[in-house]
Motif scaffolding. Structure first.
Motif, PDB file in Angstrom:
ATOM      1  N   HIS A 167       0.842  -1.184   0.000  1.00 24.36           N
ATOM      2  CA  HIS A 167       0.000   0.000   0.000  1.00 24.36           C
ATOM      3  C   HIS A 167       0.880   1.237   0.000  1.00 24.36           C
ATOM      4  O   HIS A 167       2.086   1.163   0.212  1.00 24.36           O
ATOM      5  N   LEU A 168       0.253   2.393  -0.225  1.00 26.80           N
ATOM      6  CA  LEU A 168       0.982   3.656  -0.284  1.00 26.80           C
ATOM      7  C   LEU A 168       0.891   4.373   1.057  1.00 26.80           C
ATOM      8  O   LEU A 168      -0.165   4.428   1.677  1.00 26.80           O
ATOM      9  N   SER A 169       2.028   4.911   1.503  1.00 22.66           N
ATOM     10  CA  SER A 169       2.081   5.719   2.719  1.00 22.66           C
ATOM     11  C   SER A 169       2.828   7.003   2.414  1.00 22.66           C
ATOM     12  O   SER A 169       3.821   7.000   1.670  1.00 22.66           O
ATOM     13  N   GLU A 170       2.360   8.091   2.997  1.00 23.02           N
ATOM     14  CA  GLU A 170       2.953   9.399   2.735  1.00 23.02           C
ATOM     15  C   GLU A 170       4.110   9.679   3.679  1.00 23.02           C
ATOM     16  O   GLU A 170       4.022   9.448   4.887  1.00 23.02           O
ATOM     17  N   VAL A 171       5.195  10.193   3.117  1.00 19.93           N
ATOM     18  CA  VAL A 171       6.328  10.641   3.927  1.00 19.93           C
ATOM     19  C   VAL A 171       6.011  12.038   4.443  1.00 19.93           C
ATOM     20  O   VAL A 171       5.823  12.976   3.655  1.00 19.93           O
ATOM     21  N   ILE A 172       5.922  12.168   5.781  1.00 24.40           N
ATOM     22  CA  ILE A 172       5.606  13.475   6.361  1.00 24.40           C
ATOM     23  C   ILE A 172       6.808  14.159   6.992  1.00 24.40           C
ATOM     24  O   ILE A 172       6.761  15.347   7.305  1.00 24.40           O
ATOM     25  N   GLY A 173       7.897  13.399   7.206  1.00 25.52           N
ATOM     26  CA  GLY A 173       9.060  14.008   7.845  1.00 25.52           C
ATOM     27  C   GLY A 173      10.294  13.153   7.690  1.00 25.52           C
ATOM     28  O   GLY A 173      10.226  11.961   7.358  1.00 25.52           O
ATOM     29  N   VAL A 174      11.433  13.786   7.932  1.00 26.68           N
ATOM     30  CA  VAL A 174      12.727  13.098   7.887  1.00 26.68           C
ATOM     31  C   VAL A 174      13.433  13.340   9.212  1.00 26.68           C
ATOM     32  O   VAL A 174      13.616  14.497   9.632  1.00 26.68           O
ATOM     33  N   VAL A 175      13.810  12.254   9.880  1.00 31.95           N
ATOM     34  CA  VAL A 175      14.512  12.342  11.157  1.00 31.95           C
ATOM     35  C   VAL A 175      16.008  12.143  10.906  1.00 31.95           C
ATOM     36  O   VAL A 175      16.391  11.367  10.008  1.00 31.95           O
ATOM     37  N   PRO A 176      16.876  12.829  11.625  1.00 30.89           N
ATOM     38  CA  PRO A 176      18.316  12.589  11.452  1.00 30.89           C
ATOM     39  C   PRO A 176      18.659  11.129  11.743  1.00 30.89           C
ATOM     40  O   PRO A 176      18.009  10.472  12.559  1.00 30.89           O
ATOM     41  N   ASP A 177      19.670  10.609  11.062  1.00 25.60           N
ATOM     42  CA  ASP A 177      20.122   9.244  11.323  1.00 25.60           C
ATOM     43  C   ASP A 177      20.523   9.095  12.790  1.00 25.60           C
ATOM     44  O   ASP A 177      21.278   9.919  13.328  1.00 25.60           O
ATOM     45  N   PHE A 178      20.024   8.065  13.432  1.00 23.47           N
ATOM     46  CA  PHE A 178      20.476   7.709  14.773  1.00 23.47           C
ATOM     47  C   PHE A 178      20.670   6.205  14.793  1.00 23.47           C
ATOM     48  O   PHE A 178      20.140   5.478  13.957  1.00 23.47           O
ATOM     49  N   GLN A 179      21.428   5.739  15.762  1.00 26.84           N
ATOM     50  CA  GLN A 179      21.847   4.343  15.770  1.00 26.84           C
ATOM     51  C   GLN A 179      20.688   3.421  16.108  1.00 26.84           C
ATOM     52  O   GLN A 179      20.118   3.497  17.187  1.00 26.84           O
ATOM     53  N   THR A 180      20.319   2.559  15.173  1.00 26.24           N
ATOM     54  CA  THR A 180      19.248   1.588  15.397  1.00 26.24           C
ATOM     55  C   THR A 180      19.788   0.164  15.440  1.00 26.24           C
ATOM     56  O   THR A 180      19.023  -0.781  15.480  1.00 26.24           O
ATOM     57  N   SER A 181      21.090   0.012  15.432  1.00 20.89           N
ATOM     58  CA  SER A 181      21.661  -1.331  15.488  1.00 20.89           C
ATOM     59  C   SER A 181      22.948  -1.295  16.278  1.00 20.89           C
ATOM     60  O   SER A 181      22.944  -1.363  17.495  1.00 20.89           O
ATOM     61  N   SER A 182      24.063  -1.158  15.620  1.00 24.44           N
ATOM     62  CA  SER A 182      25.368  -1.169  16.264  1.00 24.44           C
ATOM     63  C   SER A 182      26.310  -0.294  15.468  1.00 24.44           C
ATOM     64  O   SER A 182      26.158  -0.136  14.249  1.00 24.44           O
ATOM     65  N   ILE A 183      27.302   0.264  16.163  1.00 24.10           N
ATOM     66  CA  ILE A 183      28.273   1.097  15.456  1.00 24.10           C
ATOM     67  C   ILE A 183      29.148   0.258  14.534  1.00 24.10           C
ATOM     68  O   ILE A 183      29.915   0.802  13.742  1.00 24.10           O
ATOM     69  N   ARG A 184      29.048  -1.061  14.621  1.00 21.95           N
ATOM     70  CA  ARG A 184      29.796  -1.913  13.701  1.00 21.95           C
ATOM     71  C   ARG A 184      29.151  -1.966  12.320  1.00 21.95           C
ATOM     72  O   ARG A 184      29.780  -2.394  11.359  1.00 21.95           O
ATOM     73  N   GLU A 185      27.885  -1.599  12.258  1.00 21.25           N
ATOM     74  CA  GLU A 185      27.161  -1.677  11.000  1.00 21.25           C
ATOM     75  C   GLU A 185      26.687  -0.282  10.579  1.00 21.25           C
ATOM     76  O   GLU A 185      26.363   0.556  11.426  1.00 21.25           O
ATOM     77  N   PRO A 186      26.621  -0.024   9.275  1.00 25.77           N
ATOM     78  CA  PRO A 186      26.079   1.268   8.817  1.00 25.77           C
ATOM     79  C   PRO A 186      24.621   1.409   9.235  1.00 25.77           C
ATOM     80  O   PRO A 186      23.891   0.413   9.359  1.00 25.77           O
ATOM     81  N   ILE A 187      24.192   2.646   9.446  1.00 28.06           N
ATOM     82  CA  ILE A 187      22.792   2.901   9.783  1.00 28.06           C
ATOM     83  C   ILE A 187      21.938   2.558   8.569  1.00 28.06           C
ATOM     84  O   ILE A 187      22.163   3.051   7.472  1.00 28.06           O
ATOM     85  N   GLU A 188      20.957   1.676   8.789  1.00 33.82           N
ATOM     86  CA  GLU A 188      20.126   1.196   7.697  1.00 33.82           C
ATOM     87  C   GLU A 188      18.962   2.157   7.433  1.00 33.82           C
ATOM     88  O   GLU A 188      18.545   2.911   8.319  1.00 33.82           O
ATOM     89  N   PRO A 189      18.395   2.127   6.210  1.00 29.90           N
ATOM     90  CA  PRO A 189      17.176   2.900   5.947  1.00 29.90           C
ATOM     91  C   PRO A 189      16.069   2.454   6.908  1.00 29.90           C
ATOM     92  O   PRO A 189      15.871   1.260   7.133  1.00 29.90           O
ATOM     93  N   ALA A 190      15.363   3.397   7.491  1.00 32.74           N
ATOM     94  CA  ALA A 190      14.337   3.076   8.483  1.00 32.74           C
ATOM     95  C   ALA A 190      13.112   3.949   8.268  1.00 32.74           C
ATOM     96  O   ALA A 190      13.215   5.098   7.828  1.00 32.74           O
TER      97      ALA A 190
END
Length: 814
Positions: free
Chosen positions: A605-628
């Motif tokens: 389905h389609l969802s609207e993008v209403i905002g962009v949040v700065p990248d923050f760590q959602t996993s580990s500093i060993r891995e690049p921050i993934e699209p979220a």
């Protein structure tokens, strides 16, 4: 003759108690540190060895292949139905069994606690035959009410070990009967299990999954652990059958076969601990590079101790010049002298080894408590450990003894007896200076490594999250029964927000997403609350965050089953979806799907993008921050984040606890500070830094002992020279500069060796992190200054006493 050698060695030791103590103490310190490192490395490399047949036991891992430009995503969990497929189709597999955990309140009488209960297929006991203390493990999980505990868990609920036949209530499930009690699992296992419950129970998640038909792979909500025990077959041969198995039984949901997107593999259970790339592991993984690094540090410490031993033995050669001259004049051959001096050196090494074994045995409980391990030092009952230790001692002792023996035995009688004893040759002095330089090169390298490790640990636990984690408390299973609104009214609570996930844990769900221009990517998604990002001090880079005032911001299903939700995406998602700037993504419609508890996987389905949040760590500093991507689904949020004010934190926590009890929530409250979660997540880095600092301290102490002994020996040999200089008008300060500079020169030269080598090694180590500190120049300067300061402090006191001696007394010395 042997008796004479031993007597001569013991007499020499007794005549020089200070140097003997320094020599033996230096080697003992080095051996103690090396022995503890060996035990640690051995423990790291022996995971699951206690399980019979562990070499034939594997965990099924699942790897997804995202669109081009994204790294494959590997998980140690696998959709539930795969176990049945393996048991049905694969004759080379003896058995496959599932294991999944639930957070459940376990009760006995008035005592209850929140436990991680692992539901298991009955045949798990044949795949993982753990040591049994009481009961019959083979049939323990056959009945629907079967329960298996470890001895620690039995003592926790019953106060004793043998509790076979006793019952425990799994709240909301049923009463279960203890059928077997396991020995406590050692620390060198990837398993983090203390309670097994039968998967055949009607209340078991496994039973519920068996009753749920599989949709397109892997849209199976039952991702769990699947263990297999192979017959006498190679794992690589079995893995060749897995793509066909997947394609035969699964529905791909697309034109491509399932095996072209999803890959099943067999992970040896003794390698899981050393594979940090897999998601969903029960315990934090280690790295082979880290294990080998500690092994290298152990070798370096033994080298420092051995170099110290060689330097001190050759420095004392002049004291034995007359003895060697007399023995040679009486007909002693050089070979006999070599044997004698090597024997003496080996006696020193043997005494140091006995001291090291004793100290290591006493230190091991401290190391275990710090690492939360159960490393054993079963020296006498472990022939391999005893043999390897004895071999290393003999080799190190022989290598450390050979050069001093050659130097001492090479002294000529005519020189020594004619002049009443001389100093050792200039070549020996050069060797000693080279050894001191090498010692301090190792020391500087270790200091540099300690600085880098501590800075990276500080970065990981304080700076990498990229959000304000200060005074944030996280509570699981808390967003229900109006508890959130009640907490907001407590004094000292600044903000409250719920989510179905909380950092620093990785966002656990992923989906394919497509931008209007056709750019596709994998996005990790999570449900959050209104005001969630504001609680952590984040501000939108573009657009806005979710707002209660806009009804369309929350997830909903329309009358025509149309899905409505608004998305806030991170910077990485903006780039992955092909938007040139964060602002250009605002208002765009993203096509995707996500899982909703009770509803299952939504359609595309389609969802609207209403905002962009700065990248923050959602996993580990060993891995690049993934699209979220983040959306609001309030009924299914369970993790509460609470921002407290800096004042009266204990009172605020006490009020939250009292409110929890008053509102009668079904789970015991378990608040934890987000900063503590970060500390726990990067415990390995912190422990590495602290352990390396401790071992570097040992190397410093050994180097100081050697430098102190060498300075004393050199000052003793230069007593007449110093007296003559003072008689000719040299001041105490001038003599001090002469003596101190002699021992500081090797430290200065050591930097030329240590800086490039240690800098290269630490740069390689930092590359293992997607986000890391830079190797600043002050790291190198600080390590050099610290090493130079250590050298100055070690020799200056003794040099000062020698420099102040009266010339008249010094000239009578010889």
């Amino acid at each position: 003759m042997f008796r004479n050698y031993v007597i001569a060695a013991l007499r020499n030791l007794a005549r020089n108690p200070l140097y003997a103590a320094l020599n033996i103490g230096g080697v003992a310190l080095g051996f103690t540190a090396a022995l503890l490192i060996v035990l640690y490395v051995r423990d790291e490399l022996s995971y699951e060895n206690f399980i019979p047949g562990y070499r034939d036991t594997y965990l099924v891992a699942t790897t997804g292949t995202p669109p081009e430009g994204h790294a494959p995503i590997k998980s140690f969990s696998t959709p539930s139905h795969v176990a049945a497929w393996i048991n049905l189709d694969m004759a080379t597999v003896a058995s496959a069994a599932r294991l999944t955990n639930s957070q459940i309140v376990v009760r006995r009488g008035d005592f209850e606690a929140l436990e991680s209960v692992y539901w298991a297929d009955p045949n798990i006991v044949s795949i993982l035959p753990l040591a049994v203390f009481a009961g019959n493990l083979a049939t323990a999980l056959d009945q629907p009410d079967g329960l298996v505990l470890t001895r620690t868990m039995a003592r926790k609920y019953f106060g004793r070990d043998n509790v076979v036949g006793e019952t425990l209530e799994l709240k909301g499930r049923a009463k279960f009967t203890v059928k077997a009690v396991l020995e406590d699992l050692p620390s060198n296992t990837h398993l983090n299990v203390a309670m097994f419950a039968s998967g055949t129970s009607p209340k078991s998640p496994l039973t519920q999954l068996d009753q749920t038909p599989l949709s397109s792979f892997p849209e199976d909500k039952g991702w769990l652990y699947i263990y297999v025990r192979l017959k006498k077959a190679q794992a690589t041969n079995v893995e060749r059958e897995l793509p066909g198995l997947l394609d035969r039984h699964s529905v791909s949901g697309g034109a491509q076969p399932t095996s072209s997107i999803w890959h099943l593999s067999l992970e040896p259970i003794n390698q899981i601990h050393l594979d940090p790339e897999g998601l969903s592991s029960m315990k934090p993984a280690s790295r082979r590079e880290t294990v080998y690094s500690f092994a290298a540090i152990g070798i370096l410490i033994v080298f420092v101790a051995s170099a110290n031993f060689v330097s001190m033995m050759t420095a004392r050669a002049s004291r034995r010049a007359i003895e060697v001259g007399v023995r040679k004049a009486m007909g002693a051959r050089r070979r006999e002298l070599i044997v004698q001096f090597m024997g003496e050196s080996l006696i020193y090494v043997l005494l140091a080894t006995l001291a090291a074994l004793s100290v290591a045995k006493l230190s091991l409980p401290i190391l275990n408590a710090y690492l939360k391990r159960t490393i054993a030092f079963a020296y006498w009952s472990d022939p391999s450990l005893a043999a390897s230790t004895a071999t290393i001692v003999v080799m190190v002792g022989a290598l450390a003894a050979i050069y001093p023996a050659l130097v001492l035995s090479a002294l000529r009688p005519v020189q020594m007896l004619g002049k009443g004893g001389i100093t050792t040759a200039q070549s020996s002095d050069r060797v000693r200076r080279a050894l001191v330089t090498a010692q301090f090169a190792v020391l500087i390298g270790l200091i540099l490594a300690v600085i880098v490790l501590f800075r990276q640990a500080s970065f990981a636990t304080h700076e990498s999250l990229r959000m304000d984690s200060d005074q944030v408390v996280v509570i699981g299973h808390a967003c229900r029964n109006g508890f959130e609104d009640a907490v907001k009214a407590i004094s000292g609570v600044r903000a409250v927000a719920c989510s179905n996930w909380a950092p620093p844990d990785p966002v656990g769900s992923a989906s394919g997403a497509t931008a209007p221009g056709g750019q596709s990517t994998i996005v990790w998604y999570a449900s959050i609350d209104f005001g969630y990002f504001e609680l952590f001090g984040l501000e939108p880079l573009a657009g806005r965050f979710h707002s209660k005032s806009r009804s369309t911001d929350a997830f909903s299903v329309g009358a025509s089953s149309e899905i409505h939700d608004s998305l806030v995406i991170n910077e990485s998602a903006v780039r992955a979806l092909g938007f040139p700037t964060p602002q250009s993504s605002i208002g765009q419609m993203i096509e995707w799907s996500h899982f909703v508890p009770g509803l299952g996987q939504t359609g595309r389905h389609l969802s609207e993008v209403i905002g962009v949040v700065p990248d923050f760590q959602t996993s580990s500093i060993r891995e690049p921050i993934e699209p979220a991507a983040f959306y609001v689904d309030l009924p299914h949020n369970g993790v509460m984040s609470i921002k407290l004010s800096g004042r009266d934190i204990p009172q605020s926590l006490a009020s939250i606890d009292a409110l929890w009890k008053k509102m009668g929530n079904g789970y015991p409250i378990s608040p934890v500070f987000l900063d503590q979660l970060l500390q726990d997540k990067y415990t390995d880095i912190t422990q590495q830094a602290q352990l390396l600092a401790a071992f570097a301290g040992v190397a410093v102490l050994i180097a100081c002992l050697g430098l102190f002994a060498l300075s004393a020996s050199a000052a003793e040999r230069r007593t007449k020279e110093i007296a003559v200089r003072k008689a000719m008008g040299a001041s105490t300060a001038q003599v001090m500069r002469l003596l101190v500079w002699q021992f500081c020169q090797p430290v200065v030269w050591a930097n030329l060796i240590a800086w490039p080598v240690a800098g290269w090694v630490m740069n390689r180590w930092l590359r293992g992190f997607a986000y890391h500190i830079d190797m600043d120049a002050w790291f190198f300067v600080a390590s050099a200054c610290l090493a130079l300061t250590i050298a100055l402090l070690t020799v200056s006191a003794h040099c000062f006493l020698v420099a102040r001696a009266k010339p008249a007394v010094s000239l009578r010395y010889e």
